[in-house]
Design an enzyme around this catalytic site. Structure first.
Site, mmCIF file in Angstrom:
data_model
loop_
_atom_site.group_PDB
_atom_site.id
_atom_site.type_symbol
_atom_site.label_atom_id
_atom_site.label_comp_id
_atom_site.label_asym_id
_atom_site.label_seq_id
_atom_site.Cartn_x
_atom_site.Cartn_y
_atom_site.Cartn_z
ATOM 1 N N GLY A 249 0.759 -1.247 0.000
ATOM 2 C CA GLY A 249 0.000 0.000 0.000
ATOM 3 C C GLY A 249 0.788 1.295 0.000
ATOM 4 O O GLY A 249 0.199 2.369 0.007
ATOM 5 N N PRO A 295 4.664 -5.008 -0.968
ATOM 6 C CA PRO A 295 4.520 -3.857 -1.862
ATOM 7 C C PRO A 295 4.346 -4.282 -3.319
ATOM 8 O O PRO A 295 5.032 -5.194 -3.787
ATOM 9 C CB PRO A 295 5.839 -3.106 -1.668
ATOM 10 N N ARG A 334 -7.702 2.893 -15.364
ATOM 11 C CA ARG A 334 -7.719 3.469 -14.016
ATOM 12 C C ARG A 334 -8.477 4.780 -13.914
ATOM 13 O O ARG A 334 -9.065 5.066 -12.887
ATOM 14 C CB ARG A 334 -6.293 3.596 -13.455
ATOM 15 N N TYR A 338 -11.348 4.792 -11.275
ATOM 16 C CA TYR A 338 -11.111 5.562 -10.039
ATOM 17 C C TYR A 338 -10.873 7.055 -10.262
ATOM 18 O O TYR A 338 -10.431 7.737 -9.345
ATOM 19 C CB TYR A 338 -9.852 5.057 -9.304
ATOM 20 N N CYS A 365 -15.134 2.946 -28.109
ATOM 21 C CA CYS A 365 -16.468 3.495 -28.297
ATOM 22 C C CYS A 365 -17.151 3.619 -26.956
ATOM 23 O O CYS A 365 -17.998 2.796 -26.582
ATOM 24 C CB CYS A 365 -17.269 2.591 -29.213
HETATM 25 C C1 LIG Z 1 -3.134 -5.151 -3.569
HETATM 26 C C2 LIG Z 1 -2.519 -5.824 -2.447
HETATM 27 C C3 LIG Z 1 -1.173 -5.583 -2.149
HETATM 28 C C4 LIG Z 1 -0.331 -4.577 -2.888
HETATM 29 O O1 LIG Z 1 -0.773 -3.278 -2.702
HETATM 30 P P1 LIG Z 1 0.057 -2.057 -3.330
HETATM 31 O O2 LIG Z 1 -0.777 -0.886 -3.029
HETATM 32 O O3 LIG Z 1 0.181 -2.334 -4.782
HETATM 33 O O4 LIG Z 1 1.377 -2.036 -2.652
HETATM 34 C C5 LIG Z 1 -0.602 -6.309 -1.125
HETATM 35 N N1 LIG Z 1 -1.316 -7.210 -0.415
HETATM 36 C C6 LIG Z 1 -2.612 -7.459 -0.676
HETATM 37 C C7 LIG Z 1 -3.336 -8.470 0.111
HETATM 38 C C8 LIG Z 1 -3.258 -6.772 -1.686
HETATM 39 O O5 LIG Z 1 -4.541 -7.017 -1.919
#
Ligand SMILES: *Cc1c(COP(=O)(O)O)cnc(C)c1O
Length: 441
Positions: A249, A295, A334, A338, A365
């Protein structure tokens, strides 16, 4: 420009990545084209791995969250860098194994793993499976009994921290299809349930609080809550967890609204996390867990750019100007999903000042087929090469053949050399799985 030293503007005023002139890449490989900078990917994998090595005596593992960009080359690079990988489907698992990725370093996720996927995971010796449902534990236990093997598992929990890009909230109850909540007793019940399974070896817990997060404190808080929970189950169930997987994340730069984080900045996320895990172990009197991070975006997001050729331009006076490119939501959904923001450059005129704000539209389209809105650009014309930055994560992996467009190929660049890691599709590929039943022949 962004945080990568290998992305620059060369003496011709062209955008360059990994020592390759993007205008030459577009001429050689055609557009749309995904371009990935190998050095950036490896640097990111290494900084996470080395931080665990140096700050935590190597008592942990970095997993590349391969859903961000899954292909043979990525698993091969991750294997060479001696990190693990997480997969969320049979298809990702298949790709990893075909790339020769060591099965014991694979973690499998998913809120609804299919019976066939679980079976495949057990048969191939996947190291750890992250459980997210009671009957998944039943199914897996049975499969392992048949296979005569004991499977390491984690339980996905919700620590009650929800993170967003620039803020985080603590929640008592989590509305999510993922995980078991620590606050309402369900995570504890699932723990007792799994501990009774003779063929499952419960190692600990997993949580993932969100994506594109810049706030260090949200990871620290989640880790702290997970550790509180670990102390709680030690007291109540006598179960001592030895693994804490804190998910992924970490945020990346898309536009100048986002922070630019260099490799040391990403190391700082991990250092803060490790410090909290150490502090909490001491405070709670529990053993220091093996820590796992996952990550995805931060490893590969800024490593990638997409090159397009500018086509039709539509100026609607007093409304907006559309600059259409030869890709669209089929290679990058994306914005449609989002309203994501991106930075766009004219790669062949990268030094020219921006004189207008335009909307970059795709060729599908679909009026929602937009790549980016209100991007500052020099006056674009047909034939210019547009580069969209930070497209390495969740672009190719989310691409489709919508409108029967080709999913673009990808090249890996390094030291001025470029090679395919994903070949171009052909019209033959487009109809590969189409079948005419007898009465239509
Ligand atoms: C999507 C996800 C990640 C990776 O998240 P990033 O934002 O790309 O770093 C890691 N673990 C789980 C369980 C996820 O669903």
């Amino acid at each position: 420009m962004n945080t990568r030293e290998t992305l620059k503007i060369n003496s011709k005023g062209h955008l360059e990545i990994g020592g390759c002139d993007t205008v030459e890449l577009a001429a050689r490989f055609g557009t749309p084209l995904y371009v990935f900078d190998e050095k950036y990917i490896r640097d990111m994998m290494r900084v996470y791995r080395d931080t665990i090595e140096n700050e935590y005596d190597g008592k942990g593992l970095v997993l590349y969250a391969s859903k961000a960009f899954s292909c043979l080359a990525m698993y091969r690079i991750a294997a060479q860098e001696n990190i693990g990988a997480d997969v969320v489907s049979g298809g990702e698992l298949y790709t990893a194994l075909k790339a020769g990725f060591p099965a014991e370093k694979i973690y499998m996720h998913g809120n609804n793993k299919l019976p066939a996927e679980l079976k495949y995971a057990v048969a191939s010796g996947v190291g750890t499976i992250v459980l997210d449902a009671y009957d998944e534990a039943d199914m897996l236990d049975e499969l392992c009994a048949k296979a005569g093997r004991k499977q390491d598992v984690l339980i996905r929990i919700n620590p009650g921290v929800e993170a967003h890009t620039h803020a985080f909230v603590q929640t008592a109850r989590t509305d999510s299809k993922f995980g078991f909540s620590v606050s309402d007793g369900t995570a504890e019940r699932m723990t007792e349930y799994v501990l009774k399974k003779p063929n499952l070896n419960l190692k600990g817990y997993h949580c993932h609080i969100g994506s594109q997060i810049f706030e260090k404190q949200s990871f620290v808080l989640a880790a702290g809550k997970a550790m509180d929970f670990m102390a709680q189950v030690k007291g109540k169930c006598g179960f001592e967890a030895d693994t804490l997987n804190i998910g992924g994340g970490f945020g990346i730069w898309y536009t100048d609204e986002d922070a630019k984080t260099d490799v040391q900045g990403y190391a700082a996320y991990l250092k803060a996390l490790i410090a909290e895990v150490k502090r909490k172990s001491d405070e709670l009197g529990i053993a220091r867990p093996f820590i796992v991070i996952e990550p995805g975006r931060s490893i590969v997001g800024e490593a990638g750019i997409t090159l397009y050729t500018v086509g039709a331009i539509k100026d609607i006076p007093g409304v907006k100007k559309y600059v259409a490119i030869d890709g669209g939501m089929f290679d990058n959904p994306r914005y449609a999903l989002y309203q994501s923001r991106y930075t766009v450059l004219l790669a062949n005129r990268a030094n020219e000042p921006c004189t207008e704000k335009v909307t970059i539209a795709g060729k599908c389209c679909e009026s929602g087929d937009i790549i980016a809105v209100d991007v500052p650009l020099p006056q674009a014309k047909r034939g210019d090469i547009a580069a969209v930055l930070s497209t390495g994560a969740y672009n190719y992996s989310m691409a489709s053949n919508y409108n029967r467009n080709f999913i673009p190929p990808a090249v890996l660049v390094k030291d001025g050399k470029a090679e395919y890691i994903i070949r171009p599709q052909t019209y033959e590929d487009i109809i590969r799985n189409d079948v005419l039943p007898d009465d239509l022949k």
